[in-house]
Design a protein around this motif. Sequence first.
Motif, PDB file in Angstrom:
ATOM      1  N   GLY A 138       0.795  -1.218   0.000  1.00 34.43           N
ATOM      2  CA  GLY A 138       0.000   0.000   0.000  1.00 34.43           C
ATOM      3  C   GLY A 138       0.827   1.266   0.000  1.00 34.43           C
ATOM      4  O   GLY A 138       1.979   1.292  -0.438  1.00 34.43           O
ATOM      5  N   SER A 139       0.236   2.321   0.555  1.00 31.35           N
ATOM      6  CA  SER A 139       0.862   3.635   0.571  1.00 31.35           C
ATOM      7  C   SER A 139       2.176   3.632   1.341  1.00 31.35           C
ATOM      8  O   SER A 139       3.179   4.209   0.900  1.00 31.35           O
ATOM      9  N   GLY A 140       2.184   2.982   2.503  1.00 29.52           N
ATOM     10  CA  GLY A 140       3.398   2.952   3.303  1.00 29.52           C
ATOM     11  C   GLY A 140       4.535   2.235   2.605  1.00 29.52           C
ATOM     12  O   GLY A 140       5.690   2.683   2.630  1.00 29.52           O
ATOM     13  N   ALA A 141       4.211   1.114   1.960  1.00 31.47           N
ATOM     14  CA  ALA A 141       5.223   0.362   1.230  1.00 31.47           C
ATOM     15  C   ALA A 141       5.807   1.202   0.101  1.00 31.47           C
ATOM     16  O   ALA A 141       7.030   1.245  -0.092  1.00 31.47           O
ATOM     17  N   MET A 142       4.947   1.878  -0.648  1.00 26.25           N
ATOM     18  CA  MET A 142       5.413   2.691  -1.772  1.00 26.25           C
ATOM     19  C   MET A 142       6.303   3.823  -1.279  1.00 26.25           C
ATOM     20  O   MET A 142       7.368   4.091  -1.847  1.00 26.25           O
ATOM     21  N   GLY A 143       5.889   4.492  -0.222  1.00 19.20           N
ATOM     22  CA  GLY A 143       6.704   5.574   0.315  1.00 19.20           C
ATOM     23  C   GLY A 143       8.062   5.091   0.785  1.00 19.20           C
ATOM     24  O   GLY A 143       9.076   5.752   0.568  1.00 19.20           O
ATOM     25  N   VAL A 404      13.171  -3.936  12.824  1.00 18.69           N
ATOM     26  CA  VAL A 404      11.827  -4.272  12.332  1.00 18.69           C
ATOM     27  C   VAL A 404      10.937  -3.057  12.551  1.00 18.69           C
ATOM     28  O   VAL A 404      10.883  -2.501  13.653  1.00 18.69           O
ATOM     29  N   TYR A 405      10.220  -2.638  11.520  1.00 23.23           N
ATOM     30  CA  TYR A 405       9.395  -1.434  11.574  1.00 23.23           C
ATOM     31  C   TYR A 405       7.949  -1.770  11.201  1.00 23.23           C
ATOM     32  O   TYR A 405       7.692  -2.677  10.406  1.00 23.23           O
ATOM     33  N   ALA A 406       7.017  -1.027  11.771  1.00 21.26           N
ATOM     34  CA  ALA A 406       5.603  -1.179  11.422  1.00 21.26           C
ATOM     35  C   ALA A 406       5.038   0.189  11.087  1.00 21.26           C
ATOM     36  O   ALA A 406       5.287   1.166  11.803  1.00 21.26           O
ATOM     37  N   ILE A 407       4.302   0.278   9.985  1.00 27.16           N
ATOM     38  CA  ILE A 407       3.759   1.554   9.523  1.00 27.16           C
ATOM     39  C   ILE A 407       2.332   1.375   9.032  1.00 27.16           C
ATOM     40  O   ILE A 407       1.877   0.260   8.776  1.00 27.16           O
ATOM     41  N   GLY A 408       1.626   2.493   8.899  1.00 27.18           N
ATOM     42  CA  GLY A 408       0.285   2.469   8.336  1.00 27.18           C
ATOM     43  C   GLY A 408      -0.772   2.000   9.312  1.00 27.18           C
ATOM     44  O   GLY A 408      -0.662   2.204  10.538  1.00 27.18           O
ATOM     45  N   ASP A 409      -1.796   1.325   8.804  1.00 25.94           N
ATOM     46  CA  ASP A 409      -2.958   0.942   9.598  1.00 25.94           C
ATOM     47  C   ASP A 409      -2.627   0.013  10.757  1.00 25.94           C
ATOM     48  O   ASP A 409      -3.408  -0.100  11.705  1.00 25.94           O
ATOM     49  N   LEU A 424      -0.144   7.059  22.679  1.00 29.72           N
ATOM     50  CA  LEU A 424      -0.118   6.000  21.680  1.00 29.72           C
ATOM     51  C   LEU A 424      -1.397   6.060  20.856  1.00 29.72           C
ATOM     52  O   LEU A 424      -2.505   6.085  21.401  1.00 29.72           O
ATOM     53  N   THR A 425      -1.244   6.088  19.548  1.00 28.27           N
ATOM     54  CA  THR A 425      -2.409   6.212  18.686  1.00 28.27           C
ATOM     55  C   THR A 425      -2.181   5.460  17.389  1.00 28.27           C
ATOM     56  O   THR A 425      -1.040   5.230  16.970  1.00 28.27           O
ATOM     57  N   ARG A 426      -3.262   5.066  16.761  1.00 29.51           N
ATOM     58  CA  ARG A 426      -3.208   4.399  15.462  1.00 29.51           C
ATOM     59  C   ARG A 426      -4.023   5.238  14.487  1.00 29.51           C
ATOM     60  O   ARG A 426      -5.195   5.525  14.735  1.00 29.51           O
ATOM     61  N   ILE A 427      -3.405   5.651  13.390  1.00 34.43           N
ATOM     62  CA  ILE A 427      -4.056   6.569  12.451  1.00 34.43           C
ATOM     63  C   ILE A 427      -4.167   5.903  11.090  1.00 34.43           C
ATOM     64  O   ILE A 427      -3.164   5.512  10.494  1.00 34.43           O
ATOM     65  N   GLU A 428      -5.386   5.786  10.593  1.00 34.38           N
ATOM     66  CA  GLU A 428      -5.635   5.087   9.328  1.00 34.38           C
ATOM     67  C   GLU A 428      -5.718   6.075   8.164  1.00 34.38           C
ATOM     68  O   GLU A 428      -6.716   6.112   7.432  1.00 34.38           O
ATOM     69  N   HIS A 429      -4.674   6.878   7.990  1.00 37.54           N
ATOM     70  CA  HIS A 429      -4.666   7.865   6.907  1.00 37.54           C
ATOM     71  C   HIS A 429      -3.607   7.495   5.884  1.00 37.54           C
ATOM     72  O   HIS A 429      -2.498   7.068   6.216  1.00 37.54           O
ATOM     73  N   TRP A 430      -3.962   7.728   4.617  1.00 38.84           N
ATOM     74  CA  TRP A 430      -3.055   7.464   3.500  1.00 38.84           C
ATOM     75  C   TRP A 430      -1.741   8.227   3.650  1.00 38.84           C
ATOM     76  O   TRP A 430      -0.654   7.671   3.488  1.00 38.84           O
ATOM     77  N   ASN A 431      -1.828   9.518   3.952  1.00 39.13           N
ATOM     78  CA  ASN A 431      -0.623  10.335   4.093  1.00 39.13           C
ATOM     79  C   ASN A 431       0.261   9.865   5.238  1.00 39.13           C
ATOM     80  O   ASN A 431       1.491   9.887   5.142  1.00 39.13           O
ATOM     81  N   VAL A 432      -0.360   9.449   6.343  1.00 38.51           N
ATOM     82  CA  VAL A 432       0.410   9.015   7.500  1.00 38.51           C
ATOM     83  C   VAL A 432       1.222   7.775   7.149  1.00 38.51           C
ATOM     84  O   VAL A 432       2.407   7.673   7.486  1.00 38.51           O
ATOM     85  N   ALA A 433       0.602   6.830   6.461  1.00 39.30           N
ATOM     86  CA  ALA A 433       1.316   5.605   6.072  1.00 39.30           C
ATOM     87  C   ALA A 433       2.503   5.929   5.172  1.00 39.30           C
ATOM     88  O   ALA A 433       3.614   5.426   5.367  1.00 39.30           O
ATOM     89  N   GLN A 434       2.274   6.796   4.167  1.00 37.70           N
ATOM     90  CA  GLN A 434       3.354   7.100   3.232  1.00 37.70           C
ATOM     91  C   GLN A 434       4.463   7.899   3.903  1.00 37.70           C
ATOM     92  O   GLN A 434       5.656   7.647   3.676  1.00 37.70           O
ATOM     93  N   ASN A 435       4.116   8.848   4.743  1.00 39.08           N
ATOM     94  CA  ASN A 435       5.139   9.608   5.465  1.00 39.08           C
ATOM     95  C   ASN A 435       5.899   8.719   6.442  1.00 39.08           C
ATOM     96  O   ASN A 435       7.113   8.889   6.636  1.00 39.08           O
ATOM     97  N   ALA A 436       5.194   7.778   7.069  1.00 38.09           N
ATOM     98  CA  ALA A 436       5.880   6.843   7.960  1.00 38.09           C
ATOM     99  C   ALA A 436       6.857   5.987   7.162  1.00 38.09           C
ATOM    100  O   ALA A 436       7.971   5.696   7.630  1.00 38.09           O
ATOM    101  N   GLY A 437       6.461   5.573   5.954  1.00 35.25           N
ATOM    102  CA  GLY A 437       7.368   4.815   5.101  1.00 35.25           C
ATOM    103  C   GLY A 437       8.607   5.607   4.751  1.00 35.25           C
ATOM    104  O   GLY A 437       9.730   5.089   4.760  1.00 35.25           O
ATOM    105  N   ARG A 438       8.434   6.877   4.455  1.00 37.72           N
ATOM    106  CA  ARG A 438       9.571   7.752   4.157  1.00 37.72           C
ATOM    107  C   ARG A 438      10.471   7.895   5.394  1.00 37.72           C
ATOM    108  O   ARG A 438      11.698   7.912   5.280  1.00 37.72           O
ATOM    109  N   SER A 439       9.859   7.986   6.557  1.00 40.06           N
ATOM    110  CA  SER A 439      10.614   8.120   7.796  1.00 40.06           C
ATOM    111  C   SER A 439      11.452   6.868   8.059  1.00 40.06           C
ATOM    112  O   SER A 439      12.628   6.948   8.437  1.00 40.06           O
ATOM    113  N   VAL A 440      10.847   5.705   7.865  1.00 32.77           N
ATOM    114  CA  VAL A 440      11.566   4.449   8.070  1.00 32.77           C
ATOM    115  C   VAL A 440      12.716   4.324   7.075  1.00 32.77           C
ATOM    116  O   VAL A 440      13.812   3.873   7.426  1.00 32.77           O
ATOM    117  N   ALA A 441      12.474   4.722   5.825  1.00 34.29           N
ATOM    118  CA  ALA A 441      13.542   4.678   4.820  1.00 34.29           C
ATOM    119  C   ALA A 441      14.735   5.512   5.263  1.00 34.29           C
ATOM    120  O   ALA A 441      15.895   5.098   5.106  1.00 34.29           O
TER     121      ALA A 441
END
Length: 547
Positions: A138-143, A404-409, A424-441
């Motif tokens: 998904g979005s996180g993977a692509m980011g 090991v990292y976890a991102i997105g939903d 602690l919160t879980r956010i089901e937003h497209w932008n959050v997943a992609q930005n988290a992916g960029r952060s992990v990268a």
Amino acid sequence: MAQEYKIKGLSALDLKNGEKREVEVEGIENGKVLLARVGGTTHAMSSNCTHYGAPLKLGVLTPEGRLTCAWHGACFNVGTGDVEDAPALDPLAKFDVYEKSGAVYIKGEEATIKASRRNPNVKCAAQGQEKVVVVGGGSGAMGAVQALREQGFKGGITIISKEPNLPIDRTKLSKALIADKSKVEWRSQEWFDSASIATVSDEVNSIDFKSKSVSTKSGKSYTYTKLILASGGTPKALPLPGFKELSNIFLLRTIPDVQAILEAVGEKKGKNVVIIGSSFIGMEVANALSSNNTVTVVGMEEAPLERVMGSEVGKIFQKLISKNGVKFHMGASVDSAKASSDDGSKVGSVSLKDGTSLPADLVVLGVGVTPATEYLQENGALQLEKDGSVKTKETFEVEGQPGVYAIGDIATYPYHGPGGNGSLTRIEHWNVAQNAGRSVAASIAKPHVAPKAFIPVFWSAMGSQLRYCGNTPNGWDDMVLQGQPDEAKFAAFYGKGETVVAVASMQMDPVMSQSAELMRRSKMPSLSELRNGKSVLDVGLPSEVKI
């Protein structure tokens, strides 16, 4: 080859610091660029956002050179053109700009000026012992995978996704019901090949964290040195009579889901469609199917999106979509699904607990998602949170699992935006997943560089575009509404005490993007100031960032 082009109607680079201006390029039909002055230097770049083409002249420019799109929060660095924040994947094109003989010129290639973007530099021949495996497409993977290559990571990268397609712009599924994968896939197979990113269509069924290997249902195994868990969410079904047994009752998450819904609707349309759930997915699907169908939304709240937005704003959305003919049964509970009298295998109606019977040729469920983490429960491989999510650090690294990292939903992480205080919160937003992916990268490619904080952003299509930034992990207790709500033109500011923790807007650009930047700097006006008429657009943007 780069050529020199004159800018129409401009004799000098006389922009003031913080000013931006869209200008026309002579000799190129519809050729435009954006000029922006930051720190005494004027920059020339693409005039439109590379996400959905919004004019960047409407965006927000900060003193340190961040340019944020007014539509969906995509952010670029004006000095380099590079992407700073999702959802844009392509950077802006940059051009040399200068004065000569009483005129202003830029130097660039015609095709690049017309395209209003440049291709990211991701070409790579993988080498070395490092191997990143990404679970999910998904979005996180692509980011994550694109940012890894952009930031110089040369190791192997493998995406394992159970979906029968490459990573897609999932927002287009519910907002526009697009079923053609060629229109929603972010990148082509050739793009992934050129970046040495392997794409595997398979389902992960277990992970051995000790041996650092991922096993799939097809019997294959993939070893890793770094692992990114980005498996997304699973739509909830209804455990009520008829909903499991009858056909033409649909969940919506994937391209095959959209294809099945459109097949049930048919080319002639004219169907009775019942949408169960009045949150974002339900409202978007209702809006998308409202043309030439009879659509009814059933929601447990008194107004759509009441839990997130409050009843006053929720009723604005309800009124807006009602104009398209959508009917609502709010404050309602579903009892069962009944079979069609013509075909006992298909749904024919939905019964509510108050006795109301709604005719239904098809039903779409939009009652939420759960973290897709079943594969992490095998042999107690990972301790999950009560909701099935994965607890992470601020860097999105999983607690107790280095590398090991976890991102997105699926990720529950400490939120430090306004009002968050590390909750602690879980956010089901497209932008959050992609930005988290960029952060992990960034953490993987440049482990000594602290990841950049971001403010959550999302948008929704409900007749008019809703923009939203911030988050409410600890709820909100007051709201200030500006604008003309009766005309669906408003900005809603949600407060916890005097602190604005979230902002929603319609037809008030760039209020959302400005608010997100003010939140980054802890410079948002108080709720009382906003109630007394203060506008966020009149608040200056100092260069310091505090989160």
